[in-house]
Design a protein around this motif. Sequence first.
Motif, mmCIF file in Angstrom:
data_model
loop_
_atom_site.group_PDB
_atom_site.id
_atom_site.type_symbol
_atom_site.label_atom_id
_atom_site.label_comp_id
_atom_site.label_asym_id
_atom_site.label_seq_id
_atom_site.Cartn_x
_atom_site.Cartn_y
_atom_site.Cartn_z
ATOM 1 N N PRO A 58 35.214 38.746 35.530
ATOM 2 C CA PRO A 58 36.218 37.751 35.923
ATOM 3 C C PRO A 58 37.032 38.225 37.118
ATOM 4 O O PRO A 58 37.039 39.411 37.446
ATOM 5 C CB PRO A 58 37.077 37.611 34.672
ATOM 6 C CG PRO A 58 36.945 38.932 33.986
ATOM 7 C CD PRO A 58 35.544 39.396 34.248
ATOM 8 N N GLY A 59 37.725 37.309 37.746
ATOM 9 C CA GLY A 59 38.498 37.646 38.935
ATOM 10 C C GLY A 59 39.868 38.213 38.619
ATOM 11 O O GLY A 59 40.612 38.568 39.526
ATOM 12 N N HIS A 60 40.212 38.313 37.338
ATOM 13 C CA HIS A 60 41.506 38.845 36.920
ATOM 14 C C HIS A 60 41.368 39.382 35.506
ATOM 15 O O HIS A 60 40.414 39.061 34.790
ATOM 16 C CB HIS A 60 42.570 37.736 36.942
ATOM 17 C CG HIS A 60 42.178 36.552 36.093
ATOM 18 N ND1 HIS A 60 41.550 35.452 36.620
ATOM 19 C CD2 HIS A 60 42.290 36.322 34.747
ATOM 20 C CE1 HIS A 60 41.310 34.577 35.657
ATOM 21 N NE2 HIS A 60 41.744 35.091 34.505
ATOM 22 N N ASP A 61 42.319 40.236 35.088
ATOM 23 C CA ASP A 61 42.378 40.645 33.687
ATOM 24 C C ASP A 61 42.762 39.415 32.872
ATOM 25 O O ASP A 61 43.801 38.790 33.131
ATOM 26 C CB ASP A 61 43.424 41.740 33.473
ATOM 27 C CG ASP A 61 43.045 43.057 34.145
ATOM 28 O OD1 ASP A 61 41.892 43.174 34.591
ATOM 29 O OD2 ASP A 61 43.908 43.955 34.231
ATOM 30 N N GLY A 62 41.914 39.059 31.904
ATOM 31 C CA GLY A 62 42.149 37.819 31.181
ATOM 32 C C GLY A 62 42.003 37.967 29.678
ATOM 33 O O GLY A 62 41.375 38.918 29.180
ATOM 34 N N GLY A 85 43.835 28.907 33.958
ATOM 35 C CA GLY A 85 44.065 28.259 35.235
ATOM 36 C C GLY A 85 45.394 28.617 35.852
ATOM 37 O O GLY A 85 45.646 28.268 37.019
ATOM 38 N N ALA A 86 46.276 29.293 35.096
ATOM 39 C CA ALA A 86 47.572 29.681 35.636
ATOM 40 C C ALA A 86 47.409 30.756 36.706
ATOM 41 O O ALA A 86 46.468 31.551 36.684
ATOM 42 C CB ALA A 86 48.475 30.203 34.516
ATOM 43 N N VAL A 87 48.316 30.761 37.661
ATOM 44 C CA VAL A 87 48.306 31.801 38.695
ATOM 45 C C VAL A 87 48.721 33.121 38.059
ATOM 46 O O VAL A 87 49.729 33.175 37.338
ATOM 47 C CB VAL A 87 49.268 31.443 39.840
ATOM 48 C CG1 VAL A 87 49.324 32.563 40.872
ATOM 49 C CG2 VAL A 87 48.857 30.133 40.483
ATOM 50 N N THR A 103 42.348 31.446 25.899
ATOM 51 C CA THR A 103 41.163 32.173 26.346
ATOM 52 C C THR A 103 40.943 31.990 27.846
ATOM 53 O O THR A 103 40.952 30.865 28.355
ATOM 54 C CB THR A 103 39.921 31.681 25.589
ATOM 55 O OG1 THR A 103 40.126 31.870 24.188
ATOM 56 C CG2 THR A 103 38.682 32.456 26.018
ATOM 57 N N GLY A 104 40.759 33.108 28.539
ATOM 58 C CA GLY A 104 40.503 33.072 29.971
ATOM 59 C C GLY A 104 41.739 33.133 30.823
ATOM 60 O O GLY A 104 41.640 33.339 32.046
ATOM 61 N N ALA A 105 42.918 32.917 30.246
ATOM 62 C CA ALA A 105 44.142 32.941 31.038
ATOM 63 C C ALA A 105 44.450 34.364 31.489
ATOM 64 O O ALA A 105 44.140 35.339 30.799
ATOM 65 C CB ALA A 105 45.302 32.391 30.213
ATOM 66 N N PRO A 106 45.095 34.528 32.667
ATOM 67 C CA PRO A 106 45.408 35.872 33.160
ATOM 68 C C PRO A 106 46.525 36.518 32.347
ATOM 69 O O PRO A 106 47.560 35.887 32.086
ATOM 70 C CB PRO A 106 45.846 35.610 34.605
ATOM 71 C CG PRO A 106 46.343 34.199 34.621
ATOM 72 C CD PRO A 106 45.500 33.469 33.620
ATOM 73 N N VAL A 107 46.294 37.749 31.940
ATOM 74 C CA VAL A 107 47.344 38.473 31.209
ATOM 75 C C VAL A 107 48.311 39.081 32.227
ATOM 76 O O VAL A 107 47.896 39.518 33.304
ATOM 77 C CB VAL A 107 46.748 39.565 30.302
ATOM 78 C CG1 VAL A 107 45.826 38.962 29.256
ATOM 79 C CG2 VAL A 107 46.020 40.627 31.114
#
Length: 397
Positions: A58-62, A85-87, A103-107
């Motif tokens: 993924p493009g971010h820690d999620g 989908g949040a920044v 699920t999938g949101a950036p931590v």
Amino acid sequence: MTLVLPSWSDARHEAHRQGVRLAADTATDPGAGPVRLDLASALGRTLAGDLAARGDVPGHDGAAMDGWAVAGPGPWVLGAPIVAGAVPSDVPLPTGHARPITTGAPVPPGTEAVVRSEDATVGDGRLVRHTPSTRRHVRPAGEEVTRDQVLFAGGTVLTPPRAALAAASGVDDVRVAPVPTARVAVLGDEVVGAGVPRPGQVRDVFSHTLPAVLGTFGADPVSSDRVPDDPDTTARVLDAARERLVVSTGGTAGSSTDHVRGALARIGAELLVDRVDVRPGRPMLLARRGPTVFLCLPGNPMAAMVGLVLLGGPLVAGLLGRPLEPVGRVRLAVDVPNDRPGALVLAYRATPEGAVPASHQTSAMLRGLADADGLLVVPAGGGVAGEDVPPVRLPWC
């Protein structure tokens, strides 16, 4: 002097080599180079070069699942939710705090774990874990793919899962190999195109089937023609071909009505494979003239299908830049005699005990092949039950 014919394996490798060679020789021809297509249009096509990822996946820690992002030991003070989908936030999560997350949101930075929804309860504005766990449930950035990593090597077929991974990695379009065009020529005065053949005639079983098989290999069959047993007509049809591949059936043996060998000589084609030490399919030929390669198969149905699978598949793979498909092993469930020289190719059915040759199969029969799971190659001398022999995959299975 006894003529030593190439084995089925050597002929198979030679067909692939000739495909690679032809592709290289014609790479500068107009329209012969790679083309760039969007992922949807490129499905099923062959990559013309290595495909690299444009971003991390993924493009971010999620969050790996729904729950709460937490920092420090609990219980935790609840904060604002984070949704997919949040920044990504650059504000650290304070120790002793938790934020609902999907699920999938950036931590947020400072997150030590994601506590699953079913592992904790909320009361008085605080989150309390009631199921111990040592798992973080956080997918780190680049866990699956890192930017500029090669996803697939050139020569790989772009399947739907591969296209999905490419899209996830930020790829929008790819370079693919040009599809080689192919022409089918069915030779023989005795061949009829419809109805029940009268005595002395046979039904055309190739005009509608060989193009379909060539399509499964990755070629583009542009036409299928029936050709009478006439040396001038045979030479004229072969001479007029402008496709990368011409597949013919019939006329490869040595009778007075077999004109393929003479026609190839008349048009100046170089004979590359002159018969193969295998049954059925022994009188198959491979030749080339300029940008066209000719795969000339026997007229008997099973023999032609065997030849097309043994040599046609590797030939098209070479033209597309694909590697030669490896041959594995299949275990015989029964003894299979072969008391003649050369390899014996048989259609087989897979059973829990191993491979069993299909019934009703000779060079002129199709019934055994119709419900086969594959082809197996029995060496001279035969094979015994429990012994492993090479199989050849059927492209329509």
